[in-house]
Design a protein around this motif. Structure first.
Motif, short mmCIF file in Angstrom:
data_model
loop_
_atom_site.label_atom_id
_atom_site.label_comp_id
_atom_site.label_asym_id
_atom_site.label_seq_id
_atom_site.Cartn_x
_atom_site.Cartn_y
_atom_site.Cartn_z
N UNK A 1 0.61 11.82 -18.48
CA UNK A 1 -0.21 10.72 -17.98
C UNK A 1 0.45 9.37 -18.23
N UNK A 2 1.76 9.38 -18.54
CA UNK A 2 2.39 8.13 -19.01
C UNK A 2 2.42 7.03 -17.95
N UNK A 3 2.37 7.40 -16.67
CA UNK A 3 2.40 6.35 -15.64
C UNK A 3 1.04 5.67 -15.43
N UNK A 4 0.00 6.26 -16.00
CA UNK A 4 -1.35 5.79 -15.69
C UNK A 4 -1.61 4.32 -16.05
N UNK A 5 -1.22 3.88 -17.27
CA UNK A 5 -1.52 2.47 -17.61
C UNK A 5 -0.87 1.49 -16.63
N UNK A 6 0.37 1.76 -16.24
CA UNK A 6 1.06 0.86 -15.32
C UNK A 6 0.40 0.87 -13.94
N UNK B 1 1.56 9.19 -5.96
CA UNK B 1 2.04 10.56 -5.72
C UNK B 1 2.98 11.00 -6.84
N UNK B 2 3.81 10.04 -7.27
CA UNK B 2 4.75 10.33 -8.36
C UNK B 2 3.98 10.63 -9.66
N UNK B 3 2.95 9.84 -9.90
CA UNK B 3 2.11 10.07 -11.08
C UNK B 3 1.48 11.46 -11.03
N UNK B 4 1.01 11.84 -9.83
CA UNK B 4 0.35 13.14 -9.66
C UNK B 4 1.26 14.29 -10.08
N UNK B 5 2.54 14.15 -9.70
CA UNK B 5 3.50 15.19 -10.08
C UNK B 5 3.57 15.33 -11.59
N UNK B 6 3.65 14.18 -12.28
CA UNK B 6 3.69 14.21 -13.74
C UNK B 6 2.40 14.76 -14.33
N UNK B 7 1.28 14.29 -13.75
CA UNK B 7 -0.02 14.69 -14.28
C UNK B 7 -0.19 16.20 -14.30
N UNK B 8 0.30 16.84 -13.22
CA UNK B 8 0.14 18.29 -13.14
C UNK B 8 0.88 18.99 -14.27
N UNK B 9 1.84 18.27 -14.88
CA UNK B 9 2.51 18.82 -16.07
C UNK B 9 1.93 18.20 -17.35
N UNK B 10 0.78 17.53 -17.23
CA UNK B 10 0.14 16.95 -18.41
C UNK B 10 0.69 15.61 -18.82
N UNK C 1 0.82 -1.21 0.00
CA UNK C 1 0.00 0.00 0.00
C UNK C 1 0.86 1.26 0.00
N UNK C 2 1.92 1.24 0.79
CA UNK C 2 2.82 2.39 0.82
C UNK C 2 3.45 2.60 -0.55
N UNK C 3 3.85 1.49 -1.17
CA UNK C 3 4.46 1.59 -2.48
C UNK C 3 3.47 2.11 -3.52
N UNK C 4 2.23 1.59 -3.46
CA UNK C 4 1.21 2.03 -4.42
C UNK C 4 0.94 3.52 -4.25
#
Lengths: 691, 691
Positions: B386-391, B375-384, B367-370
């Motif tokens: 979304x590449x981490x989303x499928x994984x 959180x890491x995805x969120x950082x990317x998302x705020x810059x548009x 759960x901590x890892x997920x």
């Protein structure tokens, strides 16, 4: 009010939305039309004939007219209401029997249909039977009329806060005082508080007390006494007695399970049940004749036979609800404009539910067989012949475990298989699970019972190893000496449908596990088998698996044989035979690791086993609703919005929900006390600042 | 009153009985002294540090003083009381936050400690977040202050009586009427009744409505609207609205899940949440930009990450209760005079409980890892980006399923592992199970989520088959092309403790299942992969198994890596490493059939696998209590008579039982209304003849 123009607009939308709509009742009718056999024929065979079913329908009609026979509000009762109403219903049946309107047999059937356990369960199930089996003639003459006319209500007080399974460890003492010719009953420690007896909390006036008998500082072990605990006129506890309810449980909340603490409470000498052991007025202990141990053993065996019988029927209830609902529940259309698919058409749904239908049938037949064996034993016993007892014990201990595990886990699988609505109490499934699951624990914890079956199997291995014949269900341990290296003969996937192939695999595994257990215990005991102590306790995982393997073998063999002998039409037998194959194959798949370790089944055979299960699921799919109809339940018995015979599930849910106590007022119970001070603009600010 | 003579007699019996007695608190102290590591050190690492634990203790002390912070009566509440009191507690926390006495973060922590779900769950979890994510600036400015100050209370009305998983099938319509510039909300059929939203029944004044948007008889699919359903001054439903509670459930009964029927109910045009899609006054539909789909996807992924995180902690609660109780629970003495054995010393008990402790640790780390990945995805998302989303999606869909199945089944195993007392509500376990188990169904039914992970895996197989690289957690599908025929290298039993050996086995199986699924779907689709339709629906058993295998692999790898990186002392890390081995070995044993079909593990290796599990159970036995202490729960959180840190379980049960509502009077609630007319000799005959 919407104008006609607006109504026209909305109607156009509705028409588009409802184009793909299917009424659940239509699905249900279509399902019934698909089956290849007459479900009524199977229901009659399973339930004991046409007359039984017809009588049951009439009894349901009668119950539905009685004030205490209603079930529609069951899900909404508080625990207190449940306790009082369950007791009222039990008294209602008793009254019908006492007035001669109902035979005792029909009274029991009515209890089953009502399915409303309450404060009288142990009066009927343990208090009266114990007096019958352990009271002497005088005691029976005194107590039985009182108990049968409910002038006293009793329960059976054995387990304690700190003691359940290990009865020798019970701590409550009954010390004989020869001077006053009384036993003094006492709870020497907190952990000796009597705990769990049903009906003890607030209902019972009397108990069968199980306590350790002490005479002149000598411990004679557990004995049974009849003891009054409450005053008959006031219902208040007698001196030296502290008694109460132990609080709510997972299920079974109509029953007032109780606690009981003794503080030097005296009972007369003749309170001890003296059919076998006796204490003379001067304090001399007269031990029971040796046959008595076997007789009380027989009672346990009987109770376990009833548990096995019930297991199938309980699972059948859940399976009926889940199969019917998933036949009318539709989910996900492949493309826009398509009808959504019946959920039973998803492979994983049928792979969950159909094997549960199969094992429910297996357990029902197993229960009939076990009860038949018990009846046969009873005939012998009355002539002093106890020879069938060991075999009954080995079968029923392990089978009690396997059947209750299967039923409990299966009910929960059915509940989950109903999606969100399975979580609603109105589905009937949460209560079915929560009330049933105690069966894995009581009347012998399943693990402990498996160890008893394992013990017998190990002794049989010892016999077989010595070259002697093993009789009964473990006879394969002799033959298996030759069979040990046997290989499964499956060449093509269809071979897996042959009962003998499945039985052979289960037999091979059971024998392998038994002999491995035997060798291991032998090694650990340096040449002797110790059935307790560290060597034994440190290998209970293997021992439990052994017992399970044996029981699974017996179950499949019994099921297959019963289907051959069942009084059903050929079309029905064909489908039941498919169920036997499905049950056997599913058992093998569930325990696949064992079979592969055996070396009996090869990896490629295991693959065909999976394929064959999938084939059977497809073949049995059109029979699914008819198969659960074949259990023969009345809607009244299921008491489930999802399990309705007519499929009209959504209407049932909505109508039932309207009775929810939270809906008694439109505003709900929190409006005035909690919500108003936050939400009401007129009073909001002011009210909140006072919080 | 007993005479001194009688007391002396009884005392002599008591002394004999109590000679083998052990106080549970003494057992508990001895257990703690046996461990090789400091449990506090682990608790700090798991919970985020010393300060977090200390603050939690202070908050518990604060809660115990608040009238709505008491937990001792929880098990006795009627459903109505539970609903009102849960709401009162939630309002209490809100009040502390509004008055500045509590930060929002601390308010959330207090909610967790209180663990009393009620009518505000979806206001917090869905109503506010949906306005935040889908409302335009104006809508946010209007609604958020109202919602945050509880001037309105909202919920999220999506699911319907006949529609859950398949959202495209929802039937509620919102038809745009350009003339009045309103949407007309309507329920076209019984099955379109909104059903399940938490807080809808009696609490919410507003909803986020999910309905199919129709403009000029064209279906634009599902859209979100804010809609008022109750009058703020009277709390009565508005015109065109029928709303109520759906009745009791298996658990979660403080929540008023509701139903809602619309009869041509009008809402203004700006009720539609228009951050992305829009409807102009004249009825022109403006579709959302394509990125929006991804954004709403991200919300689901976030919710699943929280579910995975929670799963470990819920299972940890049950494991703490069961391990502690079985450390002080004693059962069966080998011979008279011996002390009874601690139940945790029976192999089958430790074989049930210790692997559950291990997997609880695994899931907490997972759960901590997920959450870290999210959180890491969120950082990317705020810059548009979304590449981490499928994984994230492939991991979290399958992991939501595996984690909630594991936790739900594990909690029930812990409950059964507590014998009879596990059936008592006072153990805390029935409610823990009944409230938790919904997690296998909601927020994506587990089977459906597994199919989503399977879909991704099949696509990855397609990529790998084409000779291209697969990235992320399924990267092994590329390498496995070579690895396919790999054999497990275990030579001696100890080799099974090597993480790489376990990972290799899980990877081999996951790859085998994935490629088999790929080949099968390919064959059924005659060369193309169809991710829906009969070919797909007819192999969902295999597809679900694929997803489970993948997720089990990810779980073990994540656990092993997290233990290496955990901020703990060497003594603690050593024990955690044993837990990793136990978890991996147990996973292999549970799925043994798969590994043997693989041909990766031989039958003799499988035997050493079983042996090695037993070895680890023995080694970990002295650490058991310290390991559950390491989760760091306060007694207040567990609220369990059996799970008490001090081991004083029997006293706790007895004291708690005394509060049972049935014990309010000595006679109980059925005496006057039901029992007296049968039992009281003075009135018996007469009264009964009137029945």
């Amino acid at each position: 009010m919407a104008t006609d123009r607006v109504k026209m607009l909305v109607k156009a939308s509705s028409r588009l939305v409802l184009a793909e709509h299917v009424e659940p009742q239509d699905d249900m009718r279509a399902e019934r039309a698909r089956a290849s056999f007459a479900s009524r024929n199977v229901a009659e065979a399973l339930n004991g004939g046409k007359e039984v079913l017809e009588k049951r329908s009439r009894m349901v009609a009668q119950l539905e007219k009685l004030p205490w026979g209603q079930k529609s509000q069951r899900a909404f009762l508080s625990r207190e209401q449940e306790y009082v109403q369950a007791l009222r219903a039990a008294m209602g049946i008793w009254q019908l029997m006492q007035s001669g309107q109902l035979s005792i047999e029909d009274g029991l059937e009515m209890r089953n249909l009502l399915a409303f356990p309450g404060g009288l369960e142990l009066h009927i199930g343990m208090f009266i039977p114990t007096i019958l089996s352990q009271g002497n003639d005088e005691q029976q003459k005194h107590w039985l009329p009182l108990a049968q006319s409910l002038k006293v209500i009793g329960t059976y007080a054995q387990t304690e806060l700190g003691h359940g399974t290990f009865v020798r460890g019970l701590e409550t003492t009954a010390t004989y005082d020869a001077e006053s010719q009384q036993f003094i009953v006492h709870s020497p420690a907190l952990s000796s508080t009597k705990w769990w007896p049903g009906g003890l909390g607030k209902t019972s006036t009397h108990i069968i007390l199980m306590a350790r008998l002490f005479i002149n500082q000598k411990d004679y072990g557990l004995h049974a006494f009849v003891m009054q605990i409450r005053d008959l006129s006031t219902h208040l506890p007698l001196a030296g007695i502290t008694v109460g309810d132990i609080g709510p449980k997972f299920g079974y909340n109509g029953v007032d399970n109780g606690y009981l603490i003794f503080d030097h409470a005296p009972i007369p000498r003749n309170a001890m049940l003296m059919r076998y052991a006796k204490v003379t007025p001067e304090g001399k202990y007269v031990p029971p004749p040796p046959a008595n141990a076997k007789a009380s053993y027989a009672t346990m065996v009987y109770v376990r036979a009833t548990i096995v019988e019930d297991a199938g029927w309980y699972l059948a209830r859940a399976a009926t609800i889940a199969v019917r609902y998933n036949a009318v529940r539709r989910q996900t259309a492949a493309s826009a404009g398509d009808k959504e698919l019946q959920v039973l058409d998803y492979q994983n749904t049928s792979a969950t539910l159909l094997p549960l239908v199969a094992v429910a049938y297996a357990l029902i037949f197993m229960g009939k067989s076990a009860m038949g064996m018990y009846k046969q034993f009873e005939k012998g016993r009355d002539k002093g012949d106890f020879s069938m007892l060991p075999e009954l014990h080995v079968i029923l201990s392990g089978m009690k475990a396997v059947s209750t595990w299967t039923a409990a886990d299966g009910i929960e699988q059915c509940r989950r298989g109903c999606g969100g609505h399975g979580f609603s109490a109105l589905s009937g499934l949460p209560n079915l699970f929560a009330s049933y699951v105690q069966n894995v624990t009581w009347e012998g914890d399943n693990n402990v019972l498996c160890l008893q079956t394992a013990r017998h199997l190990l002794k049989s291995c010892e016999t077989a190893t010595a070259g002697k014949a093993v009789h009964g269900s473990a006879a394969y341990l002799t033959a298996s000496q030759q069979e040990k290296s046997g290989k499964c003969k499956v060449a093509s996937a269809m071979d897996w449908r042959v009962t003998d192939v499945l039985v052979m695999a289960l037999r091979h595994r059971a024998a392998r596990l038994a002999f491995e257990g035997h060798d291991l215990l032998h090694k650990r005991g340096k040449g002797t088998l110790h059935f307790e102590g560290p060597a034994w306790n440190g290998m209970t995982v293997h021992l439990i698996r052994m017992a399970r393997a044996h029981s699974q073998l017996v179950l499949l063999m019994t099921f297959a044989e019963a289907v051959q002998q069942a009084q059903v039409e050929p079309t029905a037998r064909k489908v039941l035979e498919q169920l036997v194959a499905l049950h056997g194959i599913t058992t093998l798949l569930t325990e696949l690791g064992d079979f592969l370790i055996d070396g009996h089944v090869t990896p490629s055979q295991a693959r065909t086993l999976q394929e064959q299960q999938h084939e059977l699921l497809v073949e049995l799919r059109p029979e699914a609703v008819a198969l659960v109809d074949g259990f023969g339940f009345e809607d009244y018995q299921l008491n489930s919005c999802l399990g309705r015979s007519d499929g009209n599930v959504y209407n049932a849910l909505l109508q039932a929900a309207k009775s929810s106590p939270l809906n008694q007022t439109e505003e709900g119970p929190a409006w005035h006390s909690v919500l108003k001070s936050w939400l009401d603009p007129a009073t909001r600010q002011e009210a909140r600042s006072k919080l």
